[in-house]
Each structure stands twice: as structure tokens, then as C-alpha cells.
Motif scaffolding. Structure first.
Motif, short mmCIF file in Angstrom:
data_model
loop_
_atom_site.label_atom_id
_atom_site.label_comp_id
_atom_site.label_asym_id
_atom_site.label_seq_id
_atom_site.Cartn_x
_atom_site.Cartn_y
_atom_site.Cartn_z
N ALA A 111 0.77 -1.46 0.30
CA ALA A 111 0.06 -0.22 0.52
C ALA A 111 0.90 1.05 0.17
O ALA A 111 1.94 1.81 0.47
N PHE A 112 0.81 2.76 -0.57
CA PHE A 112 1.59 3.79 -1.41
C PHE A 112 0.84 4.50 -0.84
O PHE A 112 -0.43 5.13 -1.45
N GLN A 113 0.99 5.23 0.49
CA GLN A 113 0.56 5.78 0.63
C GLN A 113 0.98 7.63 -0.25
O GLN A 113 2.49 8.13 -0.16
N LEU A 114 0.09 8.83 -0.59
CA LEU A 114 0.21 9.76 -1.64
C LEU A 114 -0.36 10.86 -0.23
O LEU A 114 -1.14 11.07 0.58
N VAL A 139 -4.53 6.33 -0.87
CA VAL A 139 -3.68 5.44 -0.82
C VAL A 139 -3.89 4.43 -2.45
O VAL A 139 -4.86 3.98 -2.18
N ALA A 140 -2.82 4.42 -3.49
CA ALA A 140 -2.81 3.14 -3.82
C ALA A 140 -2.22 2.14 -3.95
O ALA A 140 -1.08 1.93 -2.79
N ARG A 141 -2.65 0.68 -3.98
CA ARG A 141 -2.75 -0.23 -3.59
C ARG A 141 -2.27 -1.69 -4.94
O ARG A 141 -2.77 -1.21 -5.94
N TRP A 142 -1.48 -2.01 -5.21
CA TRP A 142 -0.85 -2.85 -5.52
C TRP A 142 -0.51 -4.41 -5.01
O TRP A 142 -1.07 -4.81 -3.39
N SER A 143 -1.09 -5.68 -5.77
CA SER A 143 -0.88 -7.12 -5.99
C SER A 143 -0.29 -7.70 -6.51
O SER A 143 -0.56 -7.45 -7.66
N SER A 191 1.02 -0.91 -11.99
CA SER A 191 0.90 0.56 -12.90
C SER A 191 0.10 0.87 -10.82
O SER A 191 -0.36 0.07 -10.18
N LEU A 192 0.96 2.44 -10.62
CA LEU A 192 0.02 2.76 -9.71
C LEU A 192 -0.93 3.98 -9.80
O LEU A 192 -0.19 4.47 -10.81
#
Length: 419
Positions: free
Chosen positions: A128-131, A171-175, A185-186
Motif C-alpha cells: 500500500a502506497f500513501q500519497l 492510498v494506491a494498492r498493488w498486488s 501501475s500505481l
């Protein structure tokens, strides 16, 4: 009749004489073992003190700015944290719908986008990527984890190390399990009011962090897809890419220093230099006390290896992917760090696990060719450099112990001892 018998006897004797030799009928050639004796393969390992003249480590001239990726980490190996600070400039003053200019437009919800270009750099299958909005301005040319201004003679600390956080934007999520075309992609959604404030310069910039502790990944440069609605054409939505600005990675702790190890690679592009002396002789048989030594230049060398023991790299700076370590000849070793490099000798992709706490097997660098050439040229020294190419291509370092060994595998011919 007697004459016929005599002739037959002579023929048999002739055949018998021809067969009375000690040669193997199936063997082809004059001598089954040219030079006499039977071949035997021997191995000789020289300890460090027997061949190592010198070992030096030189820090390279690269930094995190030279990396082809942005590193994000959150307490990786309970130590390494790394955030991405970004400013975005080039917001339009005017847009055109057809040939008509429009300066009275509004921003719609827009997207900040990035890519995980190599999913193998992800330490976990779900991230999980927080902006965030950044609450304080910083020097885009001189910023660090602790200081938003970090230049000689002038410094100002962050209120919150790693970039003072304002409001959480998205929050962008990647799996890793996502197999869709855009799975790597994010995408962060930026609300219209945040876009307006970014365009007006009211927000110093954006901050990207990893949400969960113990994680680490490499991502690409970020770009903004601004969605704009012209005031005179409310049914039209224009998209403008905005990718200019500064993007800087700040991290903690600093690169671990250790004088008792050989360091290779990392964001500084460290290199290690080894100068070795070649043995004049090798044992001529398995029991060296029972035979004369064999001169090195006359030995039939099958393999010569430089054995290096990998060491654990602390503070989260270990390689996370296989690290490509290259060995090159050193043309003028007396120049130290300024010595030009020669041709490549050996390259090995070393598994990242080798630099963890449980690694035991040494890494073998094959130097057979250069050793044979050195003997042929009547040279008794060899100088090599260990490095990672291209420079700044990896954040993690390879560490080796300063006690290498030199292993010779060669063939000799031994004369059997009759009882």
C-alpha cells in the motif's frame, strides 16, 4: 611336402612375432600417455597470507540521484526507511479547445501515476502506497531525511523526518496476484481542490510512503494526468500530462561503513581492488614431500578460482535481487581509485540470500585465463577490480570478507611406483 610345412611354420612364427608386443590392440597412437606416467588431477588452495598483496575499497562517485529507480522502504530489515518527495511544475495558464484559448478553467479529479517496473523488487506480495501533502517547503537540490535544507553552511530540519506530512490524499494498492494489463501501475486519485492548490503553489509538493513496516520496493518516476474542464465548454474534459519538477528520495540510516570488509556496488558504486601474487610452484603430486614441485607456468591448469566469503549486509542495505558482480583487470594498480579498468574477466549473478545471516558457501570468481596469460608473460602479479555495472544500478551492496583464498585445479602426470 617338407617345403610346404617349413613355409607354413615360418608364416606362423612371423604372425607370432608380430603379436608379441605390449601394446593394447585397441589403442590408436604411438604412446597412450605422452610424456610418461598416468594423469592425475590435483587441487591446491592458498590461504590469504600466501598470495594477497593488498586489498583496497574505493567509494564510487554516484548517489541516489543517479539511480534509475525510486526506492521506497518502511523499516525494511527493521532499519531502512525511504520516502519520495515530488514537486510538480508546468501547470497550464491557458488551455485551447480547438483554436479558442481558455484561461478560466477548473480542475477535475486527476491522477498521479507510477509503475513498479520490476515486481521482483517488491518485498511483499501486497503493498500500500500513501500519497501525502507535504507541509513544509524543501531545497530540491539539497534535501535529506533529517533536513529539508541540507547544504554546506545552511540547514533546516524537517518537523517530521522524512518529509513533514500534511493531509493524506489517497492510498494506491498493488498486488502481485493481479494479472491485468495494468497490474504493475500505481494510481492515486487527487481531488479537484487539491489540484487547484497544487497549481496555485499553495502545497509545497507531494510525499509517497510505504504504509506497512518491513517492506521495500522500487518504483518509476511519477507523472500527473491533470483533468481540466474549460469554462466555455462544460461538456469537454481535457487531459494534460504534467511530469516536470523535482523528485527526490530521502532515506535513513546512512550507508553502513565497515573497514574490515570488501564492499561492492550500492548506490555509491563502491569497488574493491585486489592485488595478488602468483605462486611460482605447485605440488607435483598428491604427497608433495615425495616429488619435486611443478613450476606454475608448466602446469596444465584446469581452473583457477578466487574464493570470497559473502557477509551479511546490515541496516536494510542488502541486495534484494540477484546482484551482478563483475571482475575486471586493473591496468595501472599503482594509481589506486584512478586506475583504468581493463577487460572483463568474470561476471556472476549472486543470489541475495548469500548476503543474509545464514550464508556459508564462498563465491567463486574464475580467473583461469588471466593467470595462464600472466605465467606466459612471465608476470608474477595480478590486479583485479570487483564492481557492479552499470553504476548506481542497485541500492544494495555486496560485502565480502577480507580473507580470500586462491584455488588451483591442475593436471599432472605421475609415474607409478613399482613394488
Amino acid at each position: 611336402m617338407r617345403g610346404i610345412l617349413e613355409t607354413g611354420a615360418i608364416a606362423l612364427l612371423t604372425i607370432g612375432a608380430a603379436g608379441c608386443t605390449d601394446r593394447i590392440p585397441t589403442f590408436s597412437g604411438a604412446d597412450p600417455f605422452p610424456g610418461g606416467g598416468t594423469p592425475a588431477t590435483l587441487e591446491q588452495v592458498f590461504e590469504t597470507s600466501a598470495f594477497l598483496i593488498d586489498a583496497d575499497v574505493y567509494a564510487g562517485r554516484t548517489t541516489i540521484l543517479d539511480a534509475r529507480f525510486h526506492l521506497l522502504a518502511n523499516q525494511f530489515d527493521s532499519a531502512l526507511s525511504s520516502n519520495l518527495l515530488a514537486t510538480l511544475v508546468g501547470f497550464p495558464d491557458t488551455i485551447h479547445v480547438g483554436t479558442e484559448p481558455d484561461s478560466d478553467f477548473t480542475y477535475l479529479e486527476s491522477q498521479l501515476v507510477g509503475i513498479i517496473s520490476d515486481t521482483l523488487t517488491a518485498s511483499e506480495p501486497d503493498l500500500a502506497f500513501q500519497l501525502w501533502e507535504v507541509a513544509e517547503p524543501w531545497d530540491t537540490a539539497a534535501v535529506s531525511w533529517e533536513n529539508r535544507i541540507d547544504s554546506p553552511g545552511q540547514s533546516a530540519s524537517w518537523a517530521q523526518p522524512g518529509g513533514t506530512r500534511g493531509a493524506l490524499i489517497d492510498v494506491a494498492r498493488w498486488s502481485a496476484a493481479d494479472t491485468a494489463a495494468a497490474a504493475d501501475s500505481l494510481v492515486w486519485q487527487i481531488p479537484p481542490e487539491v489540484m487547484e492548490r497544487l497549481a496555485a503553489g499553495e502545497i509545497p509538493g507531494l510525499l509517497v510512503t510505504l504504509q506497512d513496516a518491513g517492506t521495500r520496493v522500487n518504483i518509476s518516476r511519477l507523472g500527473l494526468r491533470a483533468r481540466i474542464r474549460p469554462s466555455d465548454h462544460p461538456d469537454v474534459v481535457a487531459t494534460r500530462p504534467i511530469s516536470r519538477g523535482s523528485q527526490r528520495v530521502v532515506y535513513t540510516p546512512d550507508i553502513p561503513e565497515a573497514n574490515d570488509v570488501l564492499r561492492v556496488g550500492g548506490i555509491r558504486s563502491d569497488r574493491s581492488i585486489l592485488r595478488i601474487t602468483l605462486p611460482e610452484t605447485l605440488p607435483g603430486c598428491a604427497d608433495a614431500s615425495n616429488c619435486a614441485p611443478l613450476r606454475g607456468e608448466t602446469a596444465s591448469l584446469n581452473r583457477v578460482e578466487l574464493l570470497l566469503d559473502p557477509l551479511p549486509v546490515p541496516a536494510g542495505y542488502r541486495p534484494f535481487l540477484p546482484i551482478e558482480v563483475t571482475m575486471r583487470s586493473l591496468l595501472e594498480p599503482e594509481l589506486g581509485s584512478r586506475s583504468p579498468l581493463g577487460g572483463g574477466i568474470f561476471r556472476d549473478s549472486i543470489a541475495p540470500e548469500r548476503f543474509g545471516p545464514s550464508s556459508q558457501e564462498p563465491v567463486s570468481f574464475f580467473i583461469t585465463g588471466p593467470v595462464i596469460q600472466a605465467y606466459a608473460d612471465e608476470e608474477d602479479e595480478l590486479a583485479v577490480a570487483l564492481l557492479v555495472e552499470p553504476e548506481a544500478s542497485t541500492f544494495g551492496f555486496a560485502w565480502f570478507d577480507r580473507t580470500p583464498r586462491l584455488r588451483f585445479v591442475y593436471t599432472v602426470r605421475q609415474t607409478p611406483q613399482l613394488p
